[in-house]
Scaffold this motif. Structure first.
Motif, PDB file in Angstrom:
ATOM      1  N   VAL A  46       0.866  -1.268  -0.073  1.00 54.59           N
ATOM      2  CA  VAL A  46       0.021   0.169   0.121  1.00 54.59           C
ATOM      3  C   VAL A  46       0.917   1.166   0.020  1.00 54.59           C
ATOM      4  O   VAL A  46       1.321   1.735   1.081  1.00 54.59           O
ATOM      5  CB  VAL A  46      -0.924  -0.037   1.222  1.00 54.59           C
ATOM      6  CG1 VAL A  46      -1.834   1.073   1.065  1.00 54.59           C
ATOM      7  CG2 VAL A  46      -1.821  -1.404   1.321  1.00 54.59           C
ATOM      8  N   GLU A  49       0.668   4.251   2.276  1.00 53.94           N
ATOM      9  CA  GLU A  49       0.937   4.024   3.747  1.00 53.94           C
ATOM     10  C   GLU A  49       2.434   3.617   3.972  1.00 53.94           C
ATOM     11  O   GLU A  49       2.975   3.442   5.101  1.00 53.94           O
ATOM     12  CB  GLU A  49       0.149   2.908   4.226  1.00 53.94           C
ATOM     13  CG  GLU A  49      -1.477   3.356   4.381  1.00 53.94           C
ATOM     14  CD  GLU A  49      -2.323   2.151   4.721  1.00 53.94           C
ATOM     15  OE1 GLU A  49      -1.953   1.353   5.750  1.00 53.94           O
ATOM     16  OE2 GLU A  49      -3.680   2.301   4.754  1.00 53.94           O
ATOM     17  N   TYR A  52       3.238  -3.116   3.763  1.00 56.87           N
ATOM     18  CA  TYR A  52       2.583  -4.155   3.334  1.00 56.87           C
ATOM     19  C   TYR A  52       1.291  -4.424   4.312  1.00 56.87           C
ATOM     20  O   TYR A  52       1.557  -4.261   5.508  1.00 56.87           O
ATOM     21  CB  TYR A  52       3.396  -5.409   3.180  1.00 56.87           C
ATOM     22  CG  TYR A  52       4.256  -5.527   2.016  1.00 56.87           C
ATOM     23  CD1 TYR A  52       4.142  -5.777   0.789  1.00 56.87           C
ATOM     24  CD2 TYR A  52       5.684  -5.099   2.343  1.00 56.87           C
ATOM     25  CE1 TYR A  52       5.286  -5.767  -0.131  1.00 56.87           C
ATOM     26  CE2 TYR A  52       6.625  -5.091   1.581  1.00 56.87           C
ATOM     27  CZ  TYR A  52       6.380  -5.391   0.374  1.00 56.87           C
ATOM     28  OH  TYR A  52       7.391  -5.382  -0.700  1.00 56.87           O
ATOM     29  N   LYS A  53       0.185  -4.785   3.752  1.00 51.63           N
ATOM     30  CA  LYS A  53      -0.844  -5.467   4.609  1.00 51.63           C
ATOM     31  C   LYS A  53      -1.092  -6.887   4.084  1.00 51.63           C
ATOM     32  O   LYS A  53      -0.996  -7.128   2.946  1.00 51.63           O
ATOM     33  CB  LYS A  53      -2.136  -4.679   4.514  1.00 51.63           C
ATOM     34  CG  LYS A  53      -1.933  -3.106   5.074  1.00 51.63           C
ATOM     35  CD  LYS A  53      -3.443  -2.502   4.855  1.00 51.63           C
ATOM     36  CE  LYS A  53      -3.226  -1.420   5.558  1.00 51.63           C
ATOM     37  NZ  LYS A  53      -4.832  -0.682   5.390  1.00 51.63           N
ATOM     38  N   TYR A 113      -5.578  -5.243  -3.422  1.00 50.71           N
ATOM     39  CA  TYR A 113      -5.461  -3.868  -3.148  1.00 50.71           C
ATOM     40  C   TYR A 113      -5.729  -3.141  -4.219  1.00 50.71           C
ATOM     41  O   TYR A 113      -5.145  -3.439  -5.270  1.00 50.71           O
ATOM     42  CB  TYR A 113      -4.166  -3.524  -2.308  1.00 50.71           C
ATOM     43  CG  TYR A 113      -4.154  -1.949  -2.299  1.00 50.71           C
ATOM     44  CD1 TYR A 113      -5.256  -1.218  -1.565  1.00 50.71           C
ATOM     45  CD2 TYR A 113      -3.145  -0.994  -2.899  1.00 50.71           C
ATOM     46  CE1 TYR A 113      -4.872   0.051  -1.308  1.00 50.71           C
ATOM     47  CE2 TYR A 113      -3.349   0.229  -2.646  1.00 50.71           C
ATOM     48  CZ  TYR A 113      -3.888   0.923  -1.832  1.00 50.71           C
ATOM     49  OH  TYR A 113      -4.110   2.225  -1.946  1.00 50.71           O
ATOM     50  N   PRO A 115      -5.711   0.391  -5.912  1.00 47.47           N
ATOM     51  CA  PRO A 115      -5.687   1.975  -5.352  1.00 47.47           C
ATOM     52  C   PRO A 115      -6.388   2.794  -6.606  1.00 47.47           C
ATOM     53  O   PRO A 115      -6.326   4.058  -6.478  1.00 47.47           O
ATOM     54  CB  PRO A 115      -4.009   2.187  -6.003  1.00 47.47           C
ATOM     55  CG  PRO A 115      -3.579   1.014  -6.566  1.00 47.47           C
ATOM     56  CD  PRO A 115      -4.583  -0.169  -6.433  1.00 47.47           C
ATOM     57  N   ARG A 123     -11.451   0.196  -1.932  1.00 49.17           N
ATOM     58  CA  ARG A 123     -10.147  -0.074  -1.870  1.00 49.17           C
ATOM     59  C   ARG A 123      -9.747  -1.436  -1.992  1.00 49.17           C
ATOM     60  O   ARG A 123      -8.528  -1.740  -2.320  1.00 49.17           O
ATOM     61  CB  ARG A 123      -9.655   0.927  -0.906  1.00 49.17           C
ATOM     62  CG  ARG A 123      -8.070   1.150  -1.000  1.00 49.17           C
ATOM     63  CD  ARG A 123      -7.829   2.220  -2.370  1.00 49.17           C
ATOM     64  NE  ARG A 123      -8.335   3.232  -2.314  1.00 49.17           N
ATOM     65  CZ  ARG A 123      -9.035   3.886  -3.196  1.00 49.17           C
ATOM     66  NH1 ARG A 123      -9.102   3.577  -4.337  1.00 49.17           N
ATOM     67  NH2 ARG A 123      -9.629   5.297  -3.028  1.00 49.17           N
ATOM     68  N   TYR A 124     -10.129  -1.992  -0.881  1.00 48.24           N
ATOM     69  CA  TYR A 124      -9.862  -3.758  -0.828  1.00 48.24           C
ATOM     70  C   TYR A 124     -10.751  -4.346  -1.552  1.00 48.24           C
ATOM     71  O   TYR A 124     -12.173  -4.180  -1.042  1.00 48.24           O
ATOM     72  CB  TYR A 124      -9.303  -3.880   0.611  1.00 48.24           C
ATOM     73  CG  TYR A 124      -8.081  -3.105   1.198  1.00 48.24           C
ATOM     74  CD1 TYR A 124      -6.930  -3.541   0.987  1.00 48.24           C
ATOM     75  CD2 TYR A 124      -8.215  -1.940   1.766  1.00 48.24           C
ATOM     76  CE1 TYR A 124      -5.755  -2.876   1.453  1.00 48.24           C
ATOM     77  CE2 TYR A 124      -7.344  -1.186   1.968  1.00 48.24           C
ATOM     78  CZ  TYR A 124      -6.086  -1.876   1.680  1.00 48.24           C
ATOM     79  OH  TYR A 124      -5.151  -0.744   2.485  1.00 48.24           O
TER      80      TYR A 124
END
Length: 196
Positions: A46, A49, A52-53, A113, A115, A123-124
């Motif tokens: 991401v 930010e 990573y998520k 994700y 964007p 968004r997700y």
């Protein structure tokens, strides 16, 4: 990578090093995570930010659909993962955990994700369910909602990816077809209408 694709090299040697085992990077050590973790979603970078998520399954000791749980981990480098206190789901009388709220407590698969979606609440994106996957969306990878979209035929395995260059989602889902266990490839530009 072997030499089959390389036409020519100069002053270059190839050396295969013995891999060394480093151990697990994501262990079940938070409330509600159960006895082990399962990843059915790849880590997502991401950019805004700078981290990573990753959405993962927190597998309980007794495995049945009614007690599935999902959690979120974040990382700056993909090696060291933090598990933020999200406060989204109560477990054993506390919200001090990293559990996320999957709709209807169904299995949340293949989170990606996006964007580029103009709607921040989408968004997700991911798939919900086991036999028949329903498209779901989230603004933060924590709180999810089911989209008004057709159910995609599926069995126990699959994957989802976002081809950003072509602005297209690709769902590769296993199902029982006329040739036995097979895979379907469905595509979508909006994550609602899917090709057969």
């Amino acid at each position: 990578l072997d030499g089959e694709l390389i036409a020519e090299t100069q002053n270059l040697n190839s050396v295969l090093h013995r891999p060394t085992k480093k151990g697990a990077i994501l262990l079940p050590d938070r409330p509600g995570e159960g006895r082990f973790t399962v990843t059915a979603s790849a880590p997502m970078w991401v950019e805004e930010e700078g981290r990573y998520k990753m959405v993962y399954e927190a597998r309980p000791p007794v495995y049945k659909e009614s007690n599935f749980r999902w959690a979120l981990a974040v990382s700056k480098d993909g090696l060291i993962w933090d598990k933020p206190n999200l406060g989204a789901v109560e477990f054993d009388g506390s919200r001090n955990n990293n559990l996320i709220a999957a709709p209807e407590n169904k299995r949340l698969w293949h989170v990606v994700y996006d964007p580029d979606d103009p709607e921040p609440s989408r968004r997700y994106k991911g798939f919900l369910g086991h036999s028949g996957r329903r498209p779901v969306a989230s603004p933060d990878a924590v709180y999810w909602k089911v989209l008004d979209a057709p159910v995609l035929p599926s069995g126990d395995a699959g994957t989802l990816t976002y081809d950003r260059e072509n602005r297209q989602f690709l769902g590769l889902l296993k199902f029982g077809g006329k040739y036995g266990r097979s895979y379907n490839l469905s595509s979508s530009k909006d994550f609602v209408q899917w090709s057969e």
